[in-house]
Design an enzyme around this catalytic site. Sequence first.
Site, PDB file in Angstrom:
ATOM      1  N   LYS A 246       5.061  -0.021  11.748  1.00  0.00           N
ATOM      2  CA  LYS A 246       5.002   1.310  11.166  1.00  0.00           C
ATOM      3  C   LYS A 246       4.814   2.384  12.240  1.00  0.00           C
ATOM      4  CE  LYS A 246       2.785   3.867   7.591  1.00  0.00           C
ATOM      5  NZ  LYS A 246       1.464   4.132   7.033  1.00  0.00           N
TER       6      LYS A 246
ATOM      7  N   GLU B 145       0.880  -1.171   0.000  1.00  0.00           N
ATOM      8  CA  GLU B 145       0.000   0.000   0.000  1.00  0.00           C
ATOM      9  C   GLU B 145       0.917   1.221   0.000  1.00  0.00           C
ATOM     10  OE1 GLU B 145      -2.406   0.681   3.490  1.00  0.00           O
ATOM     11  OE2 GLU B 145      -3.705   2.091   2.410  1.00  0.00           O
TER      12      GLU B 145
ATOM     13  N   ARG C 152       5.618 -13.455   9.129  1.00  0.00           N
ATOM     14  CA  ARG C 152       6.336 -12.206   8.874  1.00  0.00           C
ATOM     15  C   ARG C 152       7.751 -12.318   9.402  1.00  0.00           C
ATOM     16  NH1 ARG C 152       1.836  -7.817   9.942  1.00  0.00           N
ATOM     17  NH2 ARG C 152       3.199  -6.350   8.930  1.00  0.00           N
TER      18      ARG C 152
END
Length: 562
Positions: A275, A40, A265
């Site tokens: 983030k 994104e 992950r």
Amino acid sequence: MASPADRATTRVSNFIREIVSEDVAKGAFGGQVVTRFPPEPNGYLHLGHAYAARVSYEVAREFGGRFHLRFDDTNPLTEEQRYVESQIAALEWMGIDWGDNLFFASDYFPKLHAYAVQLIEQGQAYVCQLNQDVMRQQRGTATTPGIPSPYRDRSPEENLELFERMKNGDIAPGEAVLRAKIDMAAANLVMRDPVMYRILHVPHYRQGNDWCIYPIYDWAHCLEDSIEGVTHSLCSLEFENNRALYDWYLDQLGVHHPRQIEFSRLNVSHMVTSKRRLIQLVQEKRVDGWDDPRMPTVLGFRRRGVPAEAMCDFLSLISVSKAPTAVDISLLEYCVRQRLNSTANRVMAVLRPLKVIIDNYPEGQVEWFEADNNPESPEQGVRKVAFSRELYIEEEDFRIDPPPKYFRLSPGVEIRLKHAYLVTCESYVLDEATGRVLEVHCRYDPESRGGAAPDGRKVKGTSHWVSAAHCVDATVRLYDRLFAVEDPEDGDFIENLNSESRVDLGGCKLESYLAEVGTEVVQFLRQGYFAADRVDSKPGELVFNQVVSLKDSWAKIERRAR
RNA sequence: AGGGGCGUCGCCAAGCGGUAAGGCAACGGGCUUUGGACCCGUCAUUCGCAGGUUCGAAUCCUGCCGCCCCUGCCA
């Protein structure tokens, strides 16, 4: 010419390869393999993204398939063109190649809309006008089923009309959503009539004001994959629950149906990639920005001087699994040293200078020694290094009272000055006030030209040095792990910062060769790998960043002595 | 609690019923004009735990324990 990503070490087996290879063997998807990386564009790419991109890229490459880069830009509130550009640059730097397969999810908005109309017509989607809080309440909990929305049984005609009004901007944000009609009692909460579209009267960075409704991830993502003909849609573990919905939408629509496979992950010790945390580090100025050499962003690695190959090696070595992982950062450091050892030119740089005077060396005399750039690969050639009566050596390479196993300079001891001569310390001058050593006096053996012992005598220590009259000044920034502890999230993450993650050393003395090396990474002999900072370094005001230190077994001996 | 996952050396990870690969780290030693690099060696009688099936189990079955994810109109 192979790119960094293509040249990286290949690894053994993993469960995704196995699944894909079985699919190929049995002819699923016509034997084709198509994967994608769908970031994104709402921030900078970090190591975790790089890993995800590589996992999909490698699968495609290995099976001779196609790899797509697709920007998953379905939320106009957070996305920007500058992130698209920065993410592309990061992936290009890694050497990931998507050929002509660059896509944007927002380009599919018309198709997605048509599919939504189809679902409404099939009686499987409805416009719900419950407000957000009520909807949340009525979703139920893990143990109690949800309550069906009062709007659940509207006719397709009514739904079509209301959906059209949503699309045209005739209904205010928050007043209605389009929902799939699935099962309000499903054990998997994701299946309790999920939202497909929300109303947002917000311009999209790419589609402008064309849309007043924007699709939700689950609705959009499966269709993006389907439209592009993706065969294996690889994503992280947290989407396992969503797979049921991914499959449901595609089944109801009867369209091409990729297989979603989830994997763990990447987490790395002494590092944080959430983030939210990274934003906090930047905003609170704990680091210098998104490209600070200590940041786990691709921008950060790049500025630090980490070779793309080394990063790719690391990402390949850790393999893929579904187990929660926390890879030790030392493996990354190993990969960086490994790549640099074979490629970096060796040079001499004195970080904390101590003056050395060779008393029996003629004043005013200068000799130019030939020094190999890389003993590991002679093809990297040689360079000339100036030697004279006054030199600098590393402060820590001299001790008045040497501890056991200290193979460096001390009174009466002979060492080798790399590439030059054997020298013996005869005396030293102390600063009366501080007790610090001001300068060291030595005698050199003219027979030892080039650093060889003429009579074969053993000289255990070798020091790097620089001629006082021929060196250049610089600032050197020593970098270490950003966090002092293995798991920064264990406890107060700010308090876990390593206070010595950056140490600036001024007045360093470098071999003059370094004034003109550009940004290539070099090895400062006996110390580590360094590269000129691409932002702050200028002629006459050199600034070097440490990429990674060399292994230092003396430091270990000292640590153990204490 | 309900649903979805995961548990093999300090870290990552092969293993797919035939008797525990490999890498990092660590530790010894060799070599060395970088205390780097390189080379050699050591490092799980045991696979979360407990039972069971089998000539034989990390691999199959049962039960338990621990950890992660899911109740955004984010992705």
